[in-house]
Design a protein around this motif. Structure first.
Motif, PDB file in Angstrom:
ATOM      1  N   PRO A  28       1.194   1.197  15.775  1.00 28.91           N
ATOM      2  CA  PRO A  28       0.224   0.775  14.761  1.00 28.91           C
ATOM      3  C   PRO A  28       0.500   1.345  13.371  1.00 28.91           C
ATOM      4  O   PRO A  28       0.989   2.462  13.222  1.00 28.91           O
ATOM      5  CB  PRO A  28      -1.105   1.295  15.314  1.00 28.91           C
ATOM      6  N   GLU A  29       0.162   0.539  12.368  1.00 35.91           N
ATOM      7  CA  GLU A  29       0.268   0.940  10.969  1.00 35.91           C
ATOM      8  C   GLU A  29      -1.016   0.542  10.257  1.00 35.91           C
ATOM      9  O   GLU A  29      -1.653  -0.448  10.616  1.00 35.91           O
ATOM     10  CB  GLU A  29       1.461   0.252  10.296  1.00 35.91           C
ATOM     11  N   MET A  30      -1.403   1.339   9.254  1.00 33.96           N
ATOM     12  CA  MET A  30      -2.535   0.945   8.423  1.00 33.96           C
ATOM     13  C   MET A  30      -2.161   1.118   6.952  1.00 33.96           C
ATOM     14  O   MET A  30      -1.305   1.937   6.605  1.00 33.96           O
ATOM     15  CB  MET A  30      -3.801   1.728   8.767  1.00 33.96           C
ATOM     16  N   ILE A  31      -2.808   0.342   6.098  1.00 29.10           N
ATOM     17  CA  ILE A  31      -2.483   0.298   4.676  1.00 29.10           C
ATOM     18  C   ILE A  31      -3.728   0.657   3.880  1.00 29.10           C
ATOM     19  O   ILE A  31      -4.796   0.062   4.075  1.00 29.10           O
ATOM     20  CB  ILE A  31      -1.986  -1.108   4.267  1.00 29.10           C
ATOM     21  N   ILE A  32      -3.583   1.644   2.986  1.00 25.79           N
ATOM     22  CA  ILE A  32      -4.730   2.078   2.183  1.00 25.79           C
ATOM     23  C   ILE A  32      -4.302   2.245   0.723  1.00 25.79           C
ATOM     24  O   ILE A  32      -3.138   2.526   0.437  1.00 25.79           O
ATOM     25  CB  ILE A  32      -5.317   3.412   2.706  1.00 25.79           C
ATOM     26  N   PRO A  33      -5.223   2.076  -0.229  1.00 26.30           N
ATOM     27  CA  PRO A  33      -4.919   2.412  -1.625  1.00 26.30           C
ATOM     28  C   PRO A  33      -4.814   3.932  -1.765  1.00 26.30           C
ATOM     29  O   PRO A  33      -5.402   4.677  -0.978  1.00 26.30           O
ATOM     30  CB  PRO A  33      -6.136   1.881  -2.395  1.00 26.30           C
ATOM     31  N   ILE A  65      -0.753   2.891  -0.879  1.00 23.99           N
ATOM     32  CA  ILE A  65      -0.262   2.007  -1.945  1.00 23.99           C
ATOM     33  C   ILE A  65      -0.882   2.396  -3.296  1.00 23.99           C
ATOM     34  O   ILE A  65      -2.101   2.589  -3.387  1.00 23.99           O
ATOM     35  CB  ILE A  65      -0.627   0.540  -1.635  1.00 23.99           C
ATOM     36  N   PRO A  66      -0.084   2.523  -4.359  1.00 26.42           N
ATOM     37  CA  PRO A  66      -0.641   2.836  -5.683  1.00 26.42           C
ATOM     38  C   PRO A  66      -1.679   1.805  -6.109  1.00 26.42           C
ATOM     39  O   PRO A  66      -1.566   0.614  -5.785  1.00 26.42           O
ATOM     40  CB  PRO A  66       0.586   2.788  -6.604  1.00 26.42           C
ATOM     41  N   ILE A  79      -8.030   0.277  -9.033  1.00 27.20           N
ATOM     42  CA  ILE A  79      -8.593  -0.278  -7.799  1.00 27.20           C
ATOM     43  C   ILE A  79      -7.447  -0.749  -6.901  1.00 27.20           C
ATOM     44  O   ILE A  79      -6.296  -0.840  -7.333  1.00 27.20           O
ATOM     45  CB  ILE A  79      -9.559  -1.447  -8.074  1.00 27.20           C
ATOM     46  N   ALA A  80      -7.780  -1.042  -5.649  1.00 27.01           N
ATOM     47  CA  ALA A  80      -6.778  -1.472  -4.678  1.00 27.01           C
ATOM     48  C   ALA A  80      -5.998  -2.676  -5.198  1.00 27.01           C
ATOM     49  O   ALA A  80      -6.577  -3.649  -5.685  1.00 27.01           O
ATOM     50  CB  ALA A  80      -7.457  -1.820  -3.356  1.00 27.01           C
ATOM     51  N   ASP A  81      -4.672  -2.594  -5.088  1.00 23.45           N
ATOM     52  CA  ASP A  81      -3.786  -3.677  -5.511  1.00 23.45           C
ATOM     53  C   ASP A  81      -3.614  -4.622  -4.322  1.00 23.45           C
ATOM     54  O   ASP A  81      -2.825  -4.372  -3.414  1.00 23.45           O
ATOM     55  CB  ASP A  81      -2.440  -3.092  -5.946  1.00 23.45           C
ATOM     56  N   VAL A  82      -4.356  -5.718  -4.328  1.00 17.21           N
ATOM     57  CA  VAL A  82      -4.384  -6.635  -3.190  1.00 17.21           C
ATOM     58  C   VAL A  82      -3.001  -7.242  -2.942  1.00 17.21           C
ATOM     59  O   VAL A  82      -2.560  -7.357  -1.788  1.00 17.21           O
ATOM     60  CB  VAL A  82      -5.428  -7.750  -3.408  1.00 17.21           C
ATOM     61  N   ALA A  83      -2.304  -7.603  -4.002  1.00 14.68           N
ATOM     62  CA  ALA A  83      -0.973  -8.215  -3.844  1.00 14.68           C
ATOM     63  C   ALA A  83      -0.003  -7.229  -3.194  1.00 14.68           C
ATOM     64  O   ALA A  83       0.791  -7.606  -2.320  1.00 14.68           O
ATOM     65  CB  ALA A  83      -0.443  -8.676  -5.200  1.00 14.68           C
ATOM     66  N   ALA A  84      -0.057  -5.965  -3.615  1.00 12.00           N
ATOM     67  CA  ALA A  84       0.837  -4.952  -3.050  1.00 12.00           C
ATOM     68  C   ALA A  84       0.513  -4.697  -1.581  1.00 12.00           C
ATOM     69  O   ALA A  84       1.412  -4.500  -0.758  1.00 12.00           O
ATOM     70  CB  ALA A  84       0.732  -3.657  -3.849  1.00 12.00           C
ATOM     71  N   ILE A  85      -0.766  -4.697  -1.258  1.00 10.82           N
ATOM     72  CA  ILE A  85      -1.176  -4.514   0.136  1.00 10.82           C
ATOM     73  C   ILE A  85      -0.709  -5.692   0.981  1.00 10.82           C
ATOM     74  O   ILE A  85      -0.219  -5.522   2.106  1.00 10.82           O
ATOM     75  CB  ILE A  85      -2.707  -4.323   0.225  1.00 10.82           C
ATOM     76  N   ARG A  86      -0.832  -6.892   0.437  1.00  9.85           N
ATOM     77  CA  ARG A  86      -0.390  -8.090   1.168  1.00  9.85           C
ATOM     78  C   ARG A  86       1.099  -8.002   1.514  1.00  9.85           C
ATOM     79  O   ARG A  86       1.515  -8.365   2.615  1.00  9.85           O
ATOM     80  CB  ARG A  86      -0.657  -9.344   0.332  1.00  9.85           C
ATOM     81  N   ARG A  87       1.890  -7.492   0.588  1.00  5.50           N
ATOM     82  CA  ARG A  87       3.337  -7.401   0.819  1.00  5.50           C
ATOM     83  C   ARG A  87       3.685  -6.402   1.926  1.00  5.50           C
ATOM     84  O   ARG A  87       4.754  -6.505   2.540  1.00  5.50           O
ATOM     85  CB  ARG A  87       4.046  -6.998  -0.478  1.00  5.50           C
ATOM     86  N   CYS A  88       2.799  -5.453   2.181  1.00  7.38           N
ATOM     87  CA  CYS A  88       3.076  -4.420   3.185  1.00  7.38           C
ATOM     88  C   CYS A  88       2.619  -4.805   4.591  1.00  7.38           C
ATOM     89  O   CYS A  88       2.952  -4.123   5.565  1.00  7.38           O
ATOM     90  CB  CYS A  88       2.405  -3.101   2.782  1.00  7.38           C
TER      91      CYS A  88
END
Length: 542
Positions: A228-233, A254-255, A261-270
Motif C-alpha cells: 500500500p501507498e498513500m499520498i498527502i500534501p 507532495i509539495p 494548498i494540496a496540488d491536485v494535479a501533482a497528486i493525480r500524477r502519483c
C-alpha cells in the motif's frame, strides 16, 4: 504438427563451441562470476528501491553523509555537536529533574499528595491567553466550562467502555458524541449515504492512525493491494508519517501549490495501482488553509481509492463559520469521495484532553478498524480502537461539553474567535516587514518575513510569555486563535509590533533563543541528521 528441435549433431556443435569459449577463463572466475552478478543485481535492486522510496537527491545525499561519517573522528565530532544542540533545546531541563522520584515512597502520602500536586502545578508556565492553540476553553480552571467538564470527568473516572455490559452510560455517551459530530459534518445530508459511523479516540493522531489502518485493510480486501501507498500534501499533519511507519505504508508527501494548498494535479500524477488513500485538510495545521476537498474527492472517487479529510482543527468551527456567512468551501461527507474524517473534540469542541472522533462513510470501511481475537485463552476479545481499556471519564467529559454548549454555544464561540482571527490578520498587514502565509480560512494565522528573521521575532515573543509555533517551508510562525485570545488580542499585536521593531533595529539571536537552531534545521540538506537530532532530544526526556 511437430515443433522444431535441435538435432543431436546441433547440440554437440553448441556444446563444443561453448566449452571452447569458456576454456579461456579461470575455473574460479567461472564460479564466482554468477555469484558476483547476483550480488550486483541485488545491490542495484536495493538502490533503486531506496531511490523509489526517498528520491534520487536524498538517496545520494544520505550515501554521501554516511560515507563522510566513516572518516575517523568525523562521527564523534558530529555526535558532540548534536549533543550541544540537544542541551540547548532542553533549556536546563536536566536541572529541573533534580529531586524527581525514582522509586515508591516508603510510606504513602495519602491525601497529602494533593498538596504536592498543587505545588507542582504552580510551576507550570502561565498559559492563560498566551499559547497558540493548546488550551481552547475560555477563563480559568476553577469556574465555568472548565469546572463543568472537570466534574463530568471525575464523575465517570472509574468507567471503561471496554465493558459495555457494565458501563452502559459511557457507551451511550460515546454513541451520541459520534452521532452529534457526524450530524455537523454532513451526516444528515442525502449525499452522505445515511450510514456515517465511527468511534471516539484519544486524539487526532489516533483518529488519523485508525482511518489509515482501516483504509489500508479495506483496499486490500477490495483490490488485493499488498504494497500500500498513500499520498498527502506536505502541509498534512505528521500523524500520517507515524501511520506510514506503524502500518508499513509507502508515503508520498507532495509539495503544496503557490496558494499553500494540496496540488491536485501533482497528486493525480502519483496515483498508481498500489495507492490506497489520499488526504486533504480542512484546514491544514501550518497555515489554516482549506485544501480543495471537492477536487480531491472527485479524484479519489474516479480512482476508486479512499479519501481522508483531516478536520481535527476545523470540525467544530467550519460548520458554524459557514452558518455565520463566512465563505467556507465544501469539506465534509456531503462531498462525493470522502470516505473518512477525523475531528477533535478536545480542540474547538471544548472537551477534555484527549478526546477525538474518527468517522467513516459506511460500516464496510469502519469494520476494518476493529481487531477481534478468537484463539486467546482469556476468552473472546474485540476492540474498536488502538487502546483496549479507554477512559470513560474523558468520553463523559466530551459529551458534557457538547451538550452544555449546544449549537448556539458553538456558534457564538465561533463568532468570537473568527473575529479575533480577522483582527490579527488586519493588524499584521499594517507591518511592512511581515507577510501572512496564504489566505487563512479559519483561526490559524501564519506569519513570515523577507526582511527580518522571523524566528528571532518568535524568541522575543517567547521572552514576553507568548508560546507560538515555528514552521518551515516557508520559515514562519503561527498563532492558533482560541477563546483564550479574545481578551488579549491587542496585547498580542502590541508585543508583535515591539518584537519586530527590536529585531529590525538589533538583528541577531538573543541569548538562549532557539532561532539559530530553527534556522539551521530549515537549511540543513541532510534531513536524516535533523531526524537524529529530534530523536536524541526526545530520548533524553526520561
Amino acid at each position: 504438427m511437430e515443433l522444431p528441435s535441435f538435432s543431436s549433431s546441433s547440440m554437440n556443435r553448441f556444446r563444443s563451441s561453448a566449452n571452447s569459449f569458456l576454456s579461456q577463463f579461470e575455473p574460479l572466475t567461472l564460479l564466482f562470476s554468477p555469484l558476483f552478478s547476483l550480488l550486483l543485481a541485488w545491490i542495484l535492486r536495493s538502490f533503486f528501491h531506496v531511490v523509489r522510496d526517498k528520491g534520487l537527491k536524498p538517496t545520494l545525499l544520505g550515501f554521501f553523509m554516511n560515507s563522510i561519517k566513516l572518516v575517523p573522528g568525523v562521527r564523534s565530532y558530529i555526535d558532540a555537536e548534536k549533543q550541544k544542540v540537544v542541551n540547548q533545546l532542553q533549556s536546563g531541563s536536566k536541572s529541573k529533574k533534580h529531586g524527581w522520584m525514582t522509586e515508591l515512597p516508603t510510606a504513602g502520602l495519602g491525601v497529602g499528595v494533593l498538596d504536592d500536586m498543587k505545588a507542582e502545578k504552580r510551576k507550570d508556565v502561565a498559559w492563560q491567553g498566551k499559547c497558540s492553540g493548546t488550551v481552547y476553553i475560555a477563563g480559568n480552571e476553577a469556574e465555568g466550562h472548565f469546572s463543568l467538564i472537570n466534574e463530568a470527568c471525575s464523575m465517570f473516572a472509574h468507567t471503561n467502555p471496554l465493558h459495555p455490559d457494565v458501563f452502559q452510560s459511557v457507551v451511550r455517551f460515546e454513541a451520541e458524541v459520534v452521532s452529534m459530530t457526524a450530524a455537523l459534518l454532513g451526516g444528515k445530508e442525502k449525499a452522505s449515504g445515511g450510514q456515517i459511523c465511527g468511534n471516539m479516540t484519544s486524539g487526532g493522531t489516533e483518529s488519523i492512525l485508525l482511518a489509515v489502518k482501516s483504509s489500508r485493510d479495506f483496499m486490500k480486501a477490495k483490490k488485493g493491494i499488498k504494497r500500500p501507498e498513500m499520498i498527502i500534501p506536505e502541509s498534512a499533519h505528521s500523524a500520517y508519517d507515524k501511520a506510514a511507519q506503524y502500518f508499513n505504508i509507502k508515503l508520498w508527501r507532495i509539495p503544496v501549490n503557490k496558494d499553500f494548498i494540496a496540488d491536485v494535479a501533482a497528486i493525480r500524477r502519483c496515483i498508481n495501482k498500489n495507492t490506497i488513500l489520499i488526504v486533504g485538510s480542512a484546514p491544514g495545521y501550518p497555515h489554516g488553509i482549506i485544501d480543495p476537498i471537492e477536487e480531491l474527492g472527485e479524484l479519489a472517487f474516479s480512482s476508486g481509492i479512499c479519501f481522508h479529510v483531516d478536520l481535527c482543527l476545523g470540525g467544530f468551527v467550519l460548520p458554524f463559520a459557514r452558518k455565520l456567512g463566512y465563505p467556507i468551501p465544501p469539506f465534509d461527507f456531503s462531498v462525493k469521495g470522502v470516505t473518512s474524517i477525523s475531528v477533535d473534540v478536545h480542540k474547538y469542541g471544548l472537551g477534555p484532553k484527549g478526546t477525538s472522533v474518527v468517522l467513516y462513510r459506511n460500516h464496510d470501511i469502519r469494520k476494518n478498524q476493529f481487531v477481534a481475537v478468537t484463539e486467546w485463552s482469556g476468552g473472546l476479545y474485540v476492540s474498536p480502537t488502538i487502546a483496549g481499556s479507554r477512559p470513560g471519564g474523558l468520553i463523559a467529559g466530551a459529551w458534557a461539553a457538547m451538550m452544555s454548549l449546544g449549537f448556539e454555544g458553538y456558534l457564538e464561540n465561533t463568532r468570537e474567535i473568527m473575529e479575533v482571527s480577522k483582527r490579527i490578520q488586519k493588524g499584521i498587514k499594517d507591518f511592512p516587514e511581515l507577510f501572512i502565509v496564504g489566505r487563512p480560512d479559519m483561526t490559524i494565522v501564519a506569519v513570515g518575513s523577507n526582511v527580518i528573521d522571523i524566528f528571532e521575532v518568535n524568541d522575543i515573543l517567547s521572552s514576553k510569555g507568548w508560546h507560538l509555533n515555528a514552521l518551515q517551508r516557508p520559515n514562519s510562525i503561527h498563532i492558533c486563535v482560541t477563546l483564550q485570545h479574545v481578551p488579549v488580542v491587542e496585547d498580542f499585536l502590541k508585543d508583535l509590533r515591539d518584537a519586530v521593531q527590536t529585531v529590525k533595529e538589533n538583528p541577531g539571536p538573543i541569548i538562549g533563543g532557539l532561532a539559530p537552531i530553527y534556522g539551521a534545521a530549515g537549511k540543513m540538506p541532510d534531513r536524516g541528521m535533523v531526524q537524529e537530532l529530534l530523536i536524541d532530544f526526545m530520548d533524553t526526556s526520561c
